[in-house]
Write a protein that holds these residues in place. Structure first.
Motif, PDB file in Angstrom:
ATOM      1  N   GLU A  76       7.532  -0.857   3.808  1.00 32.93           N
ATOM      2  CA  GLU A  76       6.243  -0.356   3.335  1.00 32.93           C
ATOM      3  C   GLU A  76       5.830  -1.054   2.039  1.00 32.93           C
ATOM      4  OE1 GLU A  76       4.332   2.041   4.797  1.00 32.93           O
ATOM      5  OE2 GLU A  76       2.917   2.474   3.188  1.00 32.93           O
ATOM      6  N   SER A  77       6.729  -1.064   1.067  1.00 35.24           N
ATOM      7  CA  SER A  77       6.384  -1.639  -0.239  1.00 35.24           C
ATOM      8  C   SER A  77       6.667  -3.137  -0.305  1.00 35.24           C
ATOM      9  CB  SER A  77       7.133  -0.906  -1.362  1.00 35.24           C
ATOM     10  OG  SER A  77       8.488  -0.707  -1.024  1.00 35.24           O
TER      11      SER A  77
ATOM     12  N   TYR B 230       8.805   1.108   8.203  1.00 35.38           N
ATOM     13  CA  TYR B 230       9.695   2.137   7.654  1.00 35.38           C
ATOM     14  C   TYR B 230      10.471   1.635   6.437  1.00 35.38           C
ATOM     15  CZ  TYR B 230      12.688  -0.517  10.856  1.00 35.38           C
ATOM     16  OH  TYR B 230      13.343  -1.526  11.517  1.00 35.38           O
ATOM     17  N   GLY B 231      10.915   2.594   5.642  1.00 37.84           N
ATOM     18  CA  GLY B 231      11.767   2.283   4.491  1.00 37.84           C
ATOM     19  C   GLY B 231      11.073   1.360   3.504  1.00 37.84           C
ATOM     20  N   TYR B 232      11.793   0.367   3.033  1.00 38.63           N
ATOM     21  CA  TYR B 232      11.261  -0.537   2.017  1.00 38.63           C
ATOM     22  C   TYR B 232      10.225  -1.505   2.576  1.00 38.63           C
ATOM     23  CZ  TYR B 232      15.166   1.022  -0.959  1.00 38.63           C
ATOM     24  OH  TYR B 232      16.043   1.759  -1.710  1.00 38.63           O
TER      25      TYR B 232
ATOM     26  N   GLY C 120      18.875   3.810  -0.151  1.00 35.65           N
ATOM     27  CA  GLY C 120      17.460   3.955   0.169  1.00 35.65           C
ATOM     28  C   GLY C 120      17.330   4.793   1.421  1.00 35.65           C
ATOM     29  N   PRO C 121      16.084   5.041   1.854  1.00 34.54           N
ATOM     30  CA  PRO C 121      15.881   5.878   3.035  1.00 34.54           C
ATOM     31  C   PRO C 121      16.738   5.420   4.211  1.00 34.54           C
ATOM     32  CG  PRO C 121      13.795   5.433   1.981  1.00 34.54           C
ATOM     33  CD  PRO C 121      14.819   4.594   1.274  1.00 34.54           C
TER      34      PRO C 121
ATOM     35  N   ARG D 202       4.573   0.755  11.894  1.00 38.72           N
ATOM     36  CA  ARG D 202       5.899   1.356  11.674  1.00 38.72           C
ATOM     37  C   ARG D 202       6.685   0.576  10.628  1.00 38.72           C
ATOM     38  NH1 ARG D 202       6.831   4.085  17.658  1.00 38.72           N
ATOM     39  NH2 ARG D 202       5.343   5.702  17.125  1.00 38.72           N
TER      40      ARG D 202
ATOM     41  N   ASP E 297      21.981   4.827  10.474  1.00 37.78           N
ATOM     42  CA  ASP E 297      22.130   3.901   9.351  1.00 37.78           C
ATOM     43  C   ASP E 297      23.320   4.307   8.485  1.00 37.78           C
ATOM     44  OD1 ASP E 297      19.714   2.683  10.086  1.00 37.78           O
ATOM     45  OD2 ASP E 297      18.538   3.838   8.645  1.00 37.78           O
TER      46      ASP E 297
ATOM     47  N   CYS F 139       9.991   2.156  21.326  1.00 37.59           N
ATOM     48  CA  CYS F 139       9.360   1.280  20.322  1.00 37.59           C
ATOM     49  C   CYS F 139      10.367   0.197  19.973  1.00 37.59           C
ATOM     50  CB  CYS F 139       9.015   2.126  19.092  1.00 37.59           C
ATOM     51  SG  CYS F 139       8.842   1.214  17.530  1.00 37.59           S
TER      52      CYS F 139
ATOM     53  N   LYS G 158      11.258   6.946   6.059  1.00 41.30           N
ATOM     54  CA  LYS G 158      11.872   6.526   7.313  1.00 41.30           C
ATOM     55  C   LYS G 158      12.153   7.654   8.311  1.00 41.30           C
ATOM     56  CE  LYS G 158      15.236   3.148   8.968  1.00 41.30           C
ATOM     57  NZ  LYS G 158      16.279   2.185   8.675  1.00 41.30           N
TER      58      LYS G 158
ATOM     59  N   TRP H 175       2.226  -3.340   1.923  1.00 42.25           N
ATOM     60  CA  TRP H 175       1.255  -3.303   0.832  1.00 42.25           C
ATOM     61  C   TRP H 175       0.866  -4.694   0.358  1.00 42.25           C
ATOM     62  CZ3 TRP H 175       1.160   1.539  -2.743  1.00 42.25           C
ATOM     63  CH2 TRP H 175       1.292   2.675  -1.958  1.00 42.25           C
TER      64      TRP H 175
ATOM     65  N   ASP I 289      18.503   6.832   8.179  1.00 42.72           N
ATOM     66  CA  ASP I 289      18.744   7.862   9.174  1.00 42.72           C
ATOM     67  C   ASP I 289      20.251   8.026   9.365  1.00 42.72           C
ATOM     68  OD1 ASP I 289      19.539   5.807  10.980  1.00 42.72           O
ATOM     69  OD2 ASP I 289      17.493   5.575  11.709  1.00 42.72           O
ATOM     70  N   LEU I 290      20.651   8.955  10.211  1.00 41.47           N
ATOM     71  CA  LEU I 290      22.086   9.208  10.379  1.00 41.47           C
ATOM     72  C   LEU I 290      22.807   7.978  10.920  1.00 41.47           C
ATOM     73  CD1 LEU I 290      22.238  12.881  11.702  1.00 41.47           C
ATOM     74  CD2 LEU I 290      23.357  11.995   9.649  1.00 41.47           C
TER      75      LEU I 290
ATOM     76  N   TYR J  38       7.702   3.424  -1.118  1.00 38.60           N
ATOM     77  CA  TYR J  38       8.420   3.240   0.142  1.00 38.60           C
ATOM     78  C   TYR J  38       8.137   4.372   1.126  1.00 38.60           C
ATOM     79  CZ  TYR J  38      11.416   6.542  -2.333  1.00 38.60           C
ATOM     80  OH  TYR J  38      11.866   7.625  -3.039  1.00 38.60           O
ATOM     81  N   CYS J  39       8.418   4.095   2.393  1.00 33.40           N
ATOM     82  CA  CYS J  39       8.384   5.095   3.463  1.00 33.40           C
ATOM     83  C   CYS J  39       9.786   5.680   3.571  1.00 33.40           C
ATOM     84  CB  CYS J  39       7.995   4.411   4.770  1.00 33.40           C
ATOM     85  SG  CYS J  39       8.501   5.257   6.287  1.00 33.40           S
TER      86      CYS J  39
ATOM     87  N   LYS K 160      10.710  -1.434  17.288  1.00 36.57           N
ATOM     88  CA  LYS K 160      11.172  -1.232  15.913  1.00 36.57           C
ATOM     89  C   LYS K 160      10.784  -2.328  14.929  1.00 36.57           C
ATOM     90  CE  LYS K 160      15.183   0.620  13.459  1.00 36.57           C
ATOM     91  NZ  LYS K 160      16.570   1.095  13.534  1.00 36.57           N
TER      92      LYS K 160
ATOM     93  N   ASP L 256       0.391   2.422  15.579  1.00 37.90           N
ATOM     94  CA  ASP L 256       0.910   2.964  14.313  1.00 37.90           C
ATOM     95  C   ASP L 256       1.607   1.804  13.621  1.00 37.90           C
ATOM     96  OD1 ASP L 256       0.896   6.141  14.594  1.00 37.90           O
ATOM     97  OD2 ASP L 256       1.681   5.365  16.491  1.00 37.90           O
TER      98      ASP L 256
ATOM     99  N   ARG M 293       5.183   6.872   0.436  1.00 38.96           N
ATOM    100  CA  ARG M 293       4.008   6.029   0.606  1.00 38.96           C
ATOM    101  C   ARG M 293       2.938   6.409  -0.422  1.00 38.96           C
ATOM    102  NH1 ARG M 293       2.445   5.620   6.915  1.00 38.96           N
ATOM    103  NH2 ARG M 293       1.330   3.830   6.058  1.00 38.96           N
TER     104      ARG M 293
ATOM    105  N   MET N 137       2.695   7.516  12.882  1.00 40.92           N
ATOM    106  CA  MET N 137       3.923   8.152  13.379  1.00 40.92           C
ATOM    107  C   MET N 137       4.977   7.068  13.532  1.00 40.92           C
ATOM    108  SD  MET N 137       3.789  11.337  13.312  1.00 40.92           S
ATOM    109  CE  MET N 137       5.390  11.680  14.046  1.00 40.92           C
ATOM    110  N   ARG N 138       5.959   7.098  12.642  1.00 37.46           N
ATOM    111  CA  ARG N 138       6.967   6.023  12.613  1.00 37.46           C
ATOM    112  C   ARG N 138       8.184   6.412  13.443  1.00 37.46           C
ATOM    113  NH1 ARG N 138       5.528   3.453   6.656  1.00 37.46           N
ATOM    114  NH2 ARG N 138       3.674   2.489   7.540  1.00 37.46           N
ATOM    115  N   MET N 139       7.942   6.558  14.744  1.00 38.33           N
ATOM    116  CA  MET N 139       8.990   6.948  15.681  1.00 38.33           C
ATOM    117  C   MET N 139       9.604   5.683  16.271  1.00 38.33           C
ATOM    118  SD  MET N 139       8.569  10.131  15.264  1.00 38.33           S
ATOM    119  CE  MET N 139       9.374  10.976  16.609  1.00 38.33           C
ATOM    120  N   TYR N 140      10.371   4.998  15.441  1.00 39.65           N
ATOM    121  CA  TYR N 140      10.869   3.684  15.828  1.00 39.65           C
ATOM    122  C   TYR N 140      12.008   3.780  16.847  1.00 39.65           C
ATOM    123  CZ  TYR N 140      13.944   5.064  11.972  1.00 39.65           C
ATOM    124  OH  TYR N 140      14.783   5.755  11.138  1.00 39.65           O
TER     125      TYR N 140
END
Lengths: 350, 350
Positions: free
Chosen positions: B216-217, B212-214, A320-321, B210, A326, B178, A180, B221, A323-324, A177-178, B180, B208, A169, A209-212
């Motif tokens: 964000e951009s 996440y990932g792409y 890209g970002p 959320r 994904d 959440c 994730k 933004w 998680d496990l 990007y975040c 998501k 928040d 970010r 806090m991106r706790m999705y």
């Protein structure tokens, strides 16, 4: 049925290889390291959510299944250096202990990410200056060993904080990007610190806090209510030495005022960047990357694994970002797509 | 090769059916509605990120591919009412225009979610009282039609706000998770409102973001910088009538003070709950649900699609909050796993 080559032996690559082999394809898994399991194993991750199971054991079972599978050949210490041909009839040059030209019908790229190097940050967090400033993966290894201590003096910390969004970010460094997973990983580690060191106060400084999804109820609420992790919405601008401790300076966004806190240990929640292997494979295989260097999915959101080149699929954090979940979902999807592509007729060229 | 039955024709089910059929399995896709495409089609979603392509067109291409596939039979207006047998040899009762007992080797459940009903909220947002209080999917349909107007008077709104986390992150109603996607969806819709109605001010009240990932951009933004959507970290406690407008009352968390804003239209960012079909299929198929009623993944995080019963796999939002990428990745993974399971020997019973 055509052969499938999977490049990268982390969670996504393991899932892709297993998926393709179970469907009846012969699979060659090419891994540059001497072992399988990818970043979680190389970096000594402690446990993985939601069951807080040992990463080594959980991923170890997937590795064992791949190594035992009669249709999967594993080439460790090996790299792919060239690709010729078309979908259904590729020739892939592999260099390593068993250098060879591999014929295959399709390829899955699962070359993953690397942790952002906090020496490249624009903020002043002193990762390379102060021994008690760590990154997420450094603390993972300490948690796995059951030895969370300050590198400066070998003593357990009594106050520890996480700084979120280091390398994410952040337009100044080009990573808009975040990443994730860092909110979830930091919160998980915070819980583990509180369990291993009940006398240690733990703070997390965050933007959002991106706790999705289920992370909200599985990690975020227990972290606050059961483990008393203290979440502070705030921006940390610098980390400075203060005696034998660290001074964390910034702004508490909720209270709208400057904050200064003394810590024994600071953990930088570093984001994801494409691994050198991901950048290299994009070049070698001739597939499009996005502006960050990750492999570009050719047709999102309804096709998550196709790349710009027919017969080449990508999975996991190479895209890209991720998680496990994904990583294993895209891994299995890419393995399956590769089996179908490998069976296709080669395009007649020249 | 054993037959695979996919239950549910939304994005996850379409991906599962396509995956299994491309691998050579005969597939029957059972859908309770008279059409394929799932919630995005039924609820008239406008566009989907990241390319802002028409949801109808993008999903329509997947529907067309399924309908044209020689190995996929589509049974619309149909429901599964009973299951007998074991993996490799199931008998599935289907009721509909062509009621029948289907033999199959494996099943994929892709029965999705439903939008949280904002009449069940504990906060006072007046969804059923005030015509200009909408939910995300109501605005989607207006955006798709190019007719964003206040239901009360048919005029375009000049001030519109989104309220995030309606039915999510809320222990009082039992939805601690959440959902998501609502941060991303609300932000996407906010951009579309600004494009269709450049004179309309748009606010998003959030806890928040959320993104996440792409996202964000790709979304967050541009929403702020290009489209001037105004994000306010704050809790909205109630929506009240004020003349022919709506008064939004709450607390601006960043400024730490009460806020009162007058709006022409209020959009509730409703979360995901298991669809009635998901709850019903869990019961009919005898597979475990989590405490929220979603289908429980049997071995997360490294297996995202297995359920508690061998040969029954789940995909998409039937498993919990999921974005489109999650749905197609788990759909393809589940389709592939189902093909392997369907080919397995039936367990000898009794």
């Amino acid at each position: 049925m055509g052969r499938v080559v999977v490049i990268g032996g982390g969670p996504a690559g393991l899932a892709a290889a297993t998926s393709a082999a179970e469907l009846g394809a012969d699979v060659v898994l090419v891994e540059q390291e001497s072992f399988l399991g990818g970043t979680p194993i190389r970096e000594h991750y402690a446990s993985i959510t939601p069951k807080m199971e040992s990463a080594e054991e959980a991923i170890g079972r997937r590795v064992a299944a791949v190594e035992a599978h009669p249709r999967i050949e594993v080439l460790t210490g090996s790299r792919v250096t060239a690709l010729r041909g078309e979908v259904g009839s590729f020739q892939l040059q592999v260099e390593g202990p068993k250098s060879q030209e591999l014929r295959c019908g399709a390829v899955v790229v699962a070359t993953g990410f690397q942790h952002f190097d906090p020496g490249r940050e624009t903020q002043m967090y002193g990762y390379y200056e102060f021994p008690d400033v760590l990154a997420l993966q450094d603390l993972e290894a300490m948690l796995k060993a059951g030895q969370v201590v300050r590198p400066s003096n070998g003593q357990p910390p009594r106050r520890l904080c996480f700084i979120q969004c280091v390398g994410s970010r952040d337009r100044r460094i080009g990573n808009e990007y975040c990443s994730k997973v860092c909110c979830g990983v930091a919160s998980k580690e915070a819980i583990e610190v509180r369990e291993q060191l009940p006398d240690c106060e733990v703070f997390i400084f965050y933007i959002d806090m991106r706790m999705y999804g289920y992370w909200e109820s599985q990690i975020y609420w227990p972290a606050q209510e059961k483990h008393h992790v203290q979440y502070v919405k705030g921006i940390v601008s610098e980390v400075l030495p203060k005696g034998d401790q660290l001074l964390v300076r910034g702004e508490d966004t909720t209270l709208g005022r400057p904050m200064e806190l003394t810590m024994d240990m600071v953990v930088l929640s570093v984001g994801m960047e494409p691994s050198p292997g991901t950048r290299e494979m994009a070049r070698v295989l001739g597939i499009a990357q996005n502006k960050y260097g990750f492999i570009e999915a050719a047709d999102p959101p309804l096709d998550t694994v196709s790349t710009s080149r027919p017969g080449i699929f990508a999975a996991g954090a190479a895209l890209g970002p991720a998680d496990l979940e994904d990583s294993v979902s895209t891994g299995a999807a890419a393995g399956s797509r590769a089996v179908v592509a490998a069976a296709s007729q080669p395009v007649v060229t020249g």
